[in-house]
Design an enzyme around this catalytic site. Structure first.
Site, PDB file in Angstrom:
ATOM      1  N   LYS A 169      28.898  85.896   4.699  1.00 54.78           N
ATOM      2  CA  LYS A 169      28.452  84.914   5.849  1.00 54.78           C
ATOM      3  C   LYS A 169      27.186  84.007   5.301  1.00 54.78           C
ATOM      4  CE  LYS A 169      29.262  85.378   9.602  1.00 54.78           C
ATOM      5  NZ  LYS A 169      30.344  84.595  10.527  1.00 54.78           N
TER       6      LYS A 169
ATOM      7  N   HIS B  12      39.167  88.937  13.045  1.00 58.60           N
ATOM      8  CA  HIS B  12      37.677  88.770  13.148  1.00 58.60           C
ATOM      9  C   HIS B  12      36.950  90.180  13.413  1.00 58.60           C
ATOM     10  CE1 HIS B  12      34.379  87.473  15.924  1.00 58.60           C
ATOM     11  NE2 HIS B  12      33.917  87.010  14.778  1.00 58.60           N
TER      12      HIS B  12
END
Length: 421
Positions: free
Chosen positions: A173, A317
């Site tokens: 991320k 996701h």
């Protein structure tokens, strides 16, 4: 920095025969406001009447103050339509009904969805930049993951994920540090784990130009680049630029490392209405489904079929879910033939759950349960404990607000404008 807790909503349906089914979704106030009236409308319906469930949802009004956009605008932050709110609540109700129906029939949820095509579902390690511990005033809880604020820290975090859970692919991320630093982190991962699939997700923090630069720089090591820039039009520009670069490299005789990289999204394509623009403009090459966004497991299968028709890849996701959602993800993922990428999961970061037994990762995969329903059992004592904490928080945890946690560390912090770079 995230808040130390995020609200989740647990749904339990009970049939006339006393069979129970579980579902899970987001638990912020705006979802609770829809969940309660919609749950009331289900009383008296058959547990297998899922089409009626969706029809009932259209009759539940959404407070206009909860809607920050009237139309779906692919990939733009802050757009929250009434339909998106309803679908997120419906996802938990649908899963709970499928869980109860499976238990009634003695069938696993994947059988109700047409049957599994794989016995285990692969997941990716989800890597985060993080401090060694929360600043004073956020939470007293600590973890044993240590700091990850540079390439060495990111590699060490990935190594721990591999040792503990056997993950074979890694997602970082990003959008936290300048792109050059995150390029270095991905390069360090590629050196430490040669041949392992790698992903980078800067959460739309980059301009089109920066996205192109990073995609070209990391084209030889990334499996895909997720939402480097905001919005379908900008993603389409990046995809077109990468195509031009690939053609130019080919005209010059090829060789060398790969110029481009597939673009993935869980922001541009989150509803069926957003598919047309994204696919016709070739803005994305991989859609990361989330059964909470899409309204459940059957809609996830519909999405996968559309992606297969247009030659677009599909995966999943994840966002701060508990074990009920992980079980649901695993069941539907096991039924999708064109699932060629490991799914995301935050679950290893979650230290608490509401189940009697946590789903286990083995060699980076979760086995698909063949037990009736989802194959999980509610721990009512744990649920009661977590619910009491929610009741006693004076409203501080009712709605997720990561900015509030950041301002504990930096009182003057404001959410940065995007693109940041």
């Amino acid at each position: 920095m995230h808040q130390p807790y995020t609200p989740r909503l647990i749904v339990e349906v009970v049939t006339a025969d006393g069979v129970t089914g579980l579902g899970e979704t987001y638990g912020d106030t705006k979802y609770l406001e829809l969940a309660r009236p919609l749950a009331d409308r289900l009383v008296g319906h058959r547990v297998d009447d899922l089409n009626r469930l969706f029809a009932e949802a259209d009759e539940v009004a959404v407070d206009a103050a909860r809607v920050s956009g009237q139309v779906d605008v692919g990939g733009l932050r802050g757009v929250q339509t009434a339909d998106k709110l309803r679908l997120s609540v419906l996802s938990a109700l649908e899963v709970a009904c499928l869980d109860a129906l499976g238990k009634s029939l003695g069938l696993p949820v994947h059988a109700l969805l047409g049957g599994k095509v794989r016995d285990a579902v692969e997941y990716s390690a989800y890597l985060f930049y993080k401090w060694a511990e929360h600043p004073a005033g956020v939470t007293a809880e600590k973890d044993d993951w240590g700091a990850a604020v540079d390439p060495a820290g990111v590699v060490e975090q990935a190594r721990r994920f591999t040792e503990r859970y056997g993950f074979r692919s890694f997602k970082l991320k990003g959008g936290v540090f300048p792109p050059e630093e995150e390029i270095a982190a991905v390069r360090a991962l590629a050196a430490a784990f040669p041949g392992h699939p790698l992903r980078l997700d800067p959460n739309g923090a980059w301009s089109v130009e920066t996205s192109l630069k990073v995609a070209k720089e990391l084209g030889d090591v990334l499996e895909y680049l997720e939402d480097p820039t905001l919005g379908t039009p900008a993603m389409a520009e990046v995809a077109a630029g990468l195509k031009r670069a690939a053609r130019s490299a080919s005209d010059k005789g090829g060789g060398g490392r790969r110029v481009g990289v597939p673009l993935a999204t869980n922001m541009c394509v989150t509803t069926f209405a957003e598919i047309k623009e994204a696919f016709t403009r070739d803005a994305v090459q991989v859609v990361l489904s989330d059964h909470h966004y899409w309204g459940g497991l059957r809609n996830t299968q519909h999405l996968a079929a559309i992606c297969r028709t247009f030659g677009v890849g599909v995966s999943m996701h994840s966002n701060t879910h508990l074990g009920i959602s992980l079980a649901a993800m695993t069941h539907v993922a096991s039924t999708v033939p064109n699932l060629h990428h490991a799914c995301d999961s935050h679950y290893p970061w979650q230290s608490e759950d509401v189940l009697t037994e946590r789903p286990a990762f083995e060699d980076g995969t979760v086995r698909v349960s063949d037990a009736p329903g989802l194959g999980v059992e509610l721990d009512r004592d744990r649920l009661a404990f977590l619910h009491r904490r929610w009741l006693d928080d004076d409203g501080a945890l009712r709605d997720r607000d990561d900015a509030a946690a950041m301002r504990v560390a930096d009182p003057g912090w404001v959410r940065p404008a995007v693109p940041r770079w």
